[in-house]
Design a protein around this motif. Sequence first.
Motif, PDB file in Angstrom:
ATOM      1  N   LYS A  68       0.847  -1.180   0.000  1.00 39.85           N
ATOM      2  CA  LYS A  68       0.000   0.000   0.000  1.00 39.85           C
ATOM      3  C   LYS A  68       0.888   1.236   0.000  1.00 39.85           C
ATOM      4  O   LYS A  68       1.972   1.237   0.588  1.00 39.85           O
ATOM      5  CB  LYS A  68      -0.908   0.005   1.233  1.00 39.85           C
ATOM      6  N   ALA A  69       0.436   2.283  -0.677  1.00 39.43           N
ATOM      7  CA  ALA A  69       1.206   3.534  -0.707  1.00 39.43           C
ATOM      8  C   ALA A  69       1.010   4.281   0.601  1.00 39.43           C
ATOM      9  O   ALA A  69      -0.111   4.388   1.108  1.00 39.43           O
ATOM     10  CB  ALA A  69       0.773   4.380  -1.891  1.00 39.43           C
ATOM     11  N   ARG A  70       2.103   4.777   1.171  1.00 37.78           N
ATOM     12  CA  ARG A  70       2.003   5.588   2.383  1.00 37.78           C
ATOM     13  C   ARG A  70       1.437   6.969   2.058  1.00 37.78           C
ATOM     14  O   ARG A  70       0.700   7.552   2.835  1.00 37.78           O
ATOM     15  CB  ARG A  70       3.381   5.740   3.028  1.00 37.78           C
ATOM     16  N   ASP A  71       1.802   7.479   0.883  1.00 36.94           N
ATOM     17  CA  ASP A  71       1.341   8.770   0.403  1.00 36.94           C
ATOM     18  C   ASP A  71       1.539   8.778  -1.110  1.00 36.94           C
ATOM     19  O   ASP A  71       2.161   7.883  -1.677  1.00 36.94           O
ATOM     20  CB  ASP A  71       2.136   9.903   1.054  1.00 36.94           C
ATOM     21  N   ARG A  72       0.976   9.780  -1.775  1.00 34.14           N
ATOM     22  CA  ARG A  72       1.197   9.905  -3.215  1.00 34.14           C
ATOM     23  C   ARG A  72       2.696  10.096  -3.487  1.00 34.14           C
ATOM     24  O   ARG A  72       3.367  10.822  -2.762  1.00 34.14           O
ATOM     25  CB  ARG A  72       0.432  11.107  -3.775  1.00 34.14           C
ATOM     26  N   PHE A  73       3.188   9.436  -4.526  1.00 34.22           N
ATOM     27  CA  PHE A  73       4.585   9.626  -4.904  1.00 34.22           C
ATOM     28  C   PHE A  73       4.701   9.652  -6.424  1.00 34.22           C
ATOM     29  O   PHE A  73       3.899   9.045  -7.140  1.00 34.22           O
ATOM     30  CB  PHE A  73       5.479   8.529  -4.306  1.00 34.22           C
ATOM     31  N   GLY A  74       5.688  10.394  -6.892  1.00 28.95           N
ATOM     32  CA  GLY A  74       5.845  10.576  -8.326  1.00 28.95           C
ATOM     33  C   GLY A  74       6.883   9.670  -8.949  1.00 28.95           C
ATOM     34  O   GLY A  74       6.658   9.078 -10.008  1.00 28.95           O
ATOM     35  N   GLU A  75       8.032   9.506  -8.279  1.00 22.78           N
ATOM     36  CA  GLU A  75       9.100   8.686  -8.827  1.00 22.78           C
ATOM     37  C   GLU A  75       8.822   7.208  -8.565  1.00 22.78           C
ATOM     38  O   GLU A  75       8.497   6.826  -7.429  1.00 22.78           O
ATOM     39  CB  GLU A  75      10.439   9.069  -8.200  1.00 22.78           C
ATOM     40  N   PRO A  76       8.927   6.328  -9.575  1.00 21.31           N
ATOM     41  CA  PRO A  76       8.723   4.892  -9.355  1.00 21.31           C
ATOM     42  C   PRO A  76       9.747   4.333  -8.376  1.00 21.31           C
ATOM     43  O   PRO A  76      10.863   4.841  -8.261  1.00 21.31           O
ATOM     44  CB  PRO A  76       8.916   4.284 -10.753  1.00 21.31           C
ATOM     45  N   CYS A  77       9.356   3.305  -7.648  1.00 20.00           N
ATOM     46  CA  CYS A  77      10.276   2.591  -6.775  1.00 20.00           C
ATOM     47  C   CYS A  77      10.157   1.106  -7.087  1.00 20.00           C
ATOM     48  O   CYS A  77       9.555   0.735  -8.097  1.00 20.00           O
ATOM     49  CB  CYS A  77       9.988   2.891  -5.299  1.00 20.00           C
ATOM     50  N   SER A  78      10.710   0.248  -6.262  1.00 23.01           N
ATOM     51  CA  SER A  78      10.688  -1.177  -6.587  1.00 23.01           C
ATOM     52  C   SER A  78      10.515  -2.029  -5.343  1.00 23.01           C
ATOM     53  O   SER A  78      10.817  -1.603  -4.223  1.00 23.01           O
ATOM     54  CB  SER A  78      11.976  -1.586  -7.310  1.00 23.01           C
ATOM     55  N   VAL A  79      10.013  -3.236  -5.564  1.00 24.20           N
ATOM     56  CA  VAL A  79       9.898  -4.256  -4.526  1.00 24.20           C
ATOM     57  C   VAL A  79      10.460  -5.554  -5.104  1.00 24.20           C
ATOM     58  O   VAL A  79      10.114  -5.932  -6.227  1.00 24.20           O
ATOM     59  CB  VAL A  79       8.440  -4.474  -4.083  1.00 24.20           C
ATOM     60  N   SER A  80      11.324  -6.207  -4.352  1.00 20.36           N
ATOM     61  CA  SER A  80      11.901  -7.479  -4.791  1.00 20.36           C
ATOM     62  C   SER A  80      11.504  -8.580  -3.816  1.00 20.36           C
ATOM     63  O   SER A  80      11.352  -8.330  -2.615  1.00 20.36           O
ATOM     64  CB  SER A  80      13.424  -7.394  -4.883  1.00 20.36           C
ATOM     65  N   ALA A  81      11.318  -9.777  -4.327  1.00 23.51           N
ATOM     66  CA  ALA A  81      10.934 -10.908  -3.485  1.00 23.51           C
ATOM     67  C   ALA A  81      11.615 -12.172  -3.997  1.00 23.51           C
ATOM     68  O   ALA A  81      11.712 -12.395  -5.207  1.00 23.51           O
ATOM     69  CB  ALA A  81       9.417 -11.094  -3.489  1.00 23.51           C
ATOM     70  N   LEU A  82      12.099 -12.983  -3.058  1.00 25.93           N
ATOM     71  CA  LEU A  82      12.736 -14.260  -3.385  1.00 25.93           C
ATOM     72  C   LEU A  82      11.881 -15.385  -2.834  1.00 25.93           C
ATOM     73  O   LEU A  82      11.577 -15.415  -1.635  1.00 25.93           O
ATOM     74  CB  LEU A  82      14.145 -14.325  -2.790  1.00 25.93           C
TER      75      LEU A  82
END
Length: 286
Positions: A68-82
């Motif tokens: 879930k987003a904590r707040d609106r954000f403009g720049e993309p980020c990433s999530v990694s999972a193994l």
Amino acid sequence: MNMKKTVLFLVALLWAISVHAQQDTLRVSTRFTSHVIFSTDITYADMSDSRAIAAKVVEQNKNMIALKARDRFGEPCSVSALESNGRMWTFVVVYDDSPHDLIVDTRGSGREPDKDEQPGSREKGGKKKEPSRRGTASTWKGGDAPMLDEVSVMRRGLYHIGTSGYGITLLCENICSYSDITYMVFSVDNGSGISYQVTDATFVIESRRQSKRTVAYDQTTFPRSRYGSLSAGPGEKGRIVYSFDKMTLSKDQVLRVYFYENGGQRNLVMSISPNDINKARSLLIK
């Protein structure tokens, strides 16, 4: 010479890792929680920006991650999972006020494509086939469930369910089922001179018989995915399709659909009877 071999080895290793790591785009918002389902338990997870998004492995199902987003954000980020099976996933995460899919199921991503899905495959006339589309109710159900855009253009089957006010008309045009999936199609006709914007509908199963001597147990039910929009400009129309886990009602229940206007007070509510829900047109019957 040894330096050259080392560089070539590192390049090959990085290429192999990039091929092995599966990548996709996740859309998250501050209002909705998105879930990603994996084939096996998650043994490692990492976020590139914990200030923009919140993510956790679901305790009851270790093969699921909630975001879930904590707040609106403009720049993309990433999530990694193994995964415990050694498969690595990396998702680019972007902000979206109303994500199309709230559940992303990766368990079918490792299958071999069918012959007619092979890249570059052609029909008999030499015309290149379009690649198969994603984004359906089957993002959490397997099989050949109809896609939401296909359900959206189906012939209208209901003419008695709707609500209106303030120059706005909202209709439930179809309720369909496919195995354990329930589809609902809604349309909005804005006859007013002011734009009408609804981020999403709220679905609540309520008791039809309210009494001061009994406790009413209302149950909010959440769609699994959606396609379209409930917003319409002055004199314009809109349409949206929702898909749910199998939905049935008892004779003492009713489904209320609440439409709350963004930044306004033109709120409307629609009632759908158990007869309409339980007798949903089956899409399994050709």
